[in-house]
Design a protein around this motif. Structure first.
Motif, PDB file in Angstrom:
ATOM      1  N   GLU B  87       0.628  -1.316  -0.429  1.00  0.00           N
ATOM      2  CA  GLU B  87      -0.161   0.212   0.412  1.00  0.00           C
ATOM      3  C   GLU B  87       0.888   1.333  -0.193  1.00  0.00           C
ATOM      4  O   GLU B  87       0.544   1.889  -0.581  1.00  0.00           O
ATOM      5  N   ASP B  88       1.676   1.011   0.851  1.00  0.00           N
ATOM      6  CA  ASP B  88       2.983   2.550   0.266  1.00  0.00           C
ATOM      7  C   ASP B  88       3.326   2.344  -0.625  1.00  0.00           C
ATOM      8  O   ASP B  88       3.478   3.452  -1.252  1.00  0.00           O
ATOM      9  N   GLY B  89       4.272   1.120  -1.478  1.00  0.00           N
ATOM     10  CA  GLY B  89       4.781   1.767  -2.032  1.00  0.00           C
ATOM     11  C   GLY B  89       3.729   1.927  -3.508  1.00  0.00           C
ATOM     12  O   GLY B  89       4.164   3.038  -4.111  1.00  0.00           O
ATOM     13  N   VAL B  90       3.092   1.235  -3.660  1.00  0.00           N
ATOM     14  CA  VAL B  90       1.589   1.638  -4.938  1.00  0.00           C
ATOM     15  C   VAL B  90       1.378   3.193  -4.244  1.00  0.00           C
ATOM     16  O   VAL B  90       1.242   4.168  -5.630  1.00  0.00           O
ATOM     17  N   THR B  91       1.827   3.558  -3.213  1.00  0.00           N
ATOM     18  CA  THR B  91       0.503   5.211  -2.753  1.00  0.00           C
ATOM     19  C   THR B  91       1.974   6.032  -3.586  1.00  0.00           C
ATOM     20  O   THR B  91       1.671   6.595  -4.096  1.00  0.00           O
ATOM     21  N   ILE B  92       3.369   5.730  -3.243  1.00  0.00           N
ATOM     22  CA  ILE B  92       4.650   6.674  -3.314  1.00  0.00           C
ATOM     23  C   ILE B  92       4.507   6.400  -4.774  1.00  0.00           C
ATOM     24  O   ILE B  92       4.762   7.884  -5.195  1.00  0.00           O
ATOM     25  N   LEU B  93       4.177   5.565  -5.616  1.00  0.00           N
ATOM     26  CA  LEU B  93       4.485   5.118  -7.106  1.00  0.00           C
ATOM     27  C   LEU B  93       3.471   6.404  -8.073  1.00  0.00           C
ATOM     28  O   LEU B  93       4.068   6.577  -8.893  1.00  0.00           O
ATOM     29  N   THR B  94       2.445   6.574  -7.635  1.00  0.00           N
ATOM     30  CA  THR B  94       1.352   6.414  -8.100  1.00  0.00           C
ATOM     31  C   THR B  94       1.607   8.528  -7.769  1.00  0.00           C
ATOM     32  O   THR B  94       1.137   8.943  -8.591  1.00  0.00           O
ATOM     33  N   ILE B  95       1.900   8.980  -6.226  1.00  0.00           N
ATOM     34  CA  ILE B  95       2.302  10.598  -6.369  1.00  0.00           C
ATOM     35  C   ILE B  95       3.378  10.619  -7.366  1.00  0.00           C
ATOM     36  O   ILE B  95       2.666  11.069  -7.843  1.00  0.00           O
ATOM     37  N   ALA B  96       4.723  10.297  -7.442  1.00  0.00           N
ATOM     38  CA  ALA B  96       5.545  10.518  -8.567  1.00  0.00           C
ATOM     39  C   ALA B  96       5.702  10.323  -9.631  1.00  0.00           C
ATOM     40  O   ALA B  96       5.450  11.359  -9.894  1.00  0.00           O
TER      41      ALA B  96
END
Lengths: 146, 118
Positions: B87-96
């Motif tokens: 969940e953290d990885g997906v959130t960071i990746l999509t924001i980036a």
């Protein structure tokens, strides 16, 4: 037990099985499929328009690549996806707000969910019909020879 | 990664979706005020980018659809799998990705407006 539950997750296969939930499941995965398709087009469109910054020749070269029969077909698909995603998205906003779900009642056999009612189904059909109509209009503009 | 509650994020998702409908409708109508092929000629497209209200419209389309689209992708990816790291990885990746797309699109708008290459 918790680990076993994780292993039993169906992932994308679970999305693609419309058998258990009928049209609502079809609408569920069409909304996601069209969303991902439109996001891919959006990123591609931003890349396509960035050729403007390199002058008229680069823009003409990009148009030669995109203004083809295949390019027009992709654009027609994008028009249909946009219309479906928008109309079905508006239906979902109302549904998440509790509108059109029907009144809760005692669960009697054959246990049909009142939330999966004709209002929801007609919303899905309206989205599909408008998507088809917008694609026809798009075809008349793109392929009309103007 | 809990700066906003999911209910607040979904409200943002719905608001950006509805707002995008209006601005994209205007963007499409701009292609139809003259024959479609003519509207894509370099001079006509550049003229659009020199029109300040239209530039504001393009930037708002860029921001609204980037937020709506990448949050939609985040929701889809979170439905497929759940764990703190995912969940953290997906959130960071999509924001980036969202920020990169907005930055690249804004660069095109600024350059095509004439601030960058005239």
């Amino acid at each position: 037990m918790a680990k076993m539950d994780r292993n039993n997750r169906e992932g994308i296969k679970g999305w693609l099985n419309p058998g258990r939930y009928g049209w609502e499941r079809v609408s569920y995965w069409l909304q996601r499929l069209t969303g991902v398709g439109l996001l891919a087009y959006f990123v591609g469109h931003i890349y396509e328009t960035s050729s403007l910054t390199q002058g008229p020749d680069a823009w003409a070269a990009m148009l030669e690549l995109t203004q083809t029969s295949m390019g027009h077909l992709i654009l027609l698909l994008v028009i249909g996806m946009s219309m479906y995603h928008s109309v079905n998205g508006i239906r979902l906003i109302f549904t998440h707000g509790g509108k059109g779900l029907g009144r809760p009642g005692r669960p009697d056999y054959p246990y049909d969910a009142v939330s999966l009612n004709y209002r929801q189904k007609s919303g899905i059909w309206i989205a599909l019909i408008l998507a088809a109509a917008s694609m026809l209009y798009g075809a008349s503009v793109l392929l009309g020879g103007e | 990664m809990t700066m906003l509650r999911e209910s607040q994020i979904m409200k943002i998702h719905y608001i950006t979706g509805i707002a995008a409908l209006f601005v994209v409708a205007i963007h499409i109508m701009m292609r139809l005020i003259m024959p479609y092929n003519m509207s894509l000629e370099y001079e006509n497209v550049i003229a659009n980018y020199h029109n300040l209200p239209y530039v504001v419209l393009l930037e708002s389309i860029l921001v609204l659809i980037a937020i709506h689209g990448f949050n939609g992708l985040r929701v889809i990816l979170l439905e497929l799998r759940q764990s703190k790291a995912w969940e953290d990885g997906v959130t960071i990746l999509t924001i980036a990705a969202m920020m990169a797309v907005v930055a690249y699109g804004t660069r095109t708008i600024i350059f095509a407006n004439g601030l960058g290459f005239e």
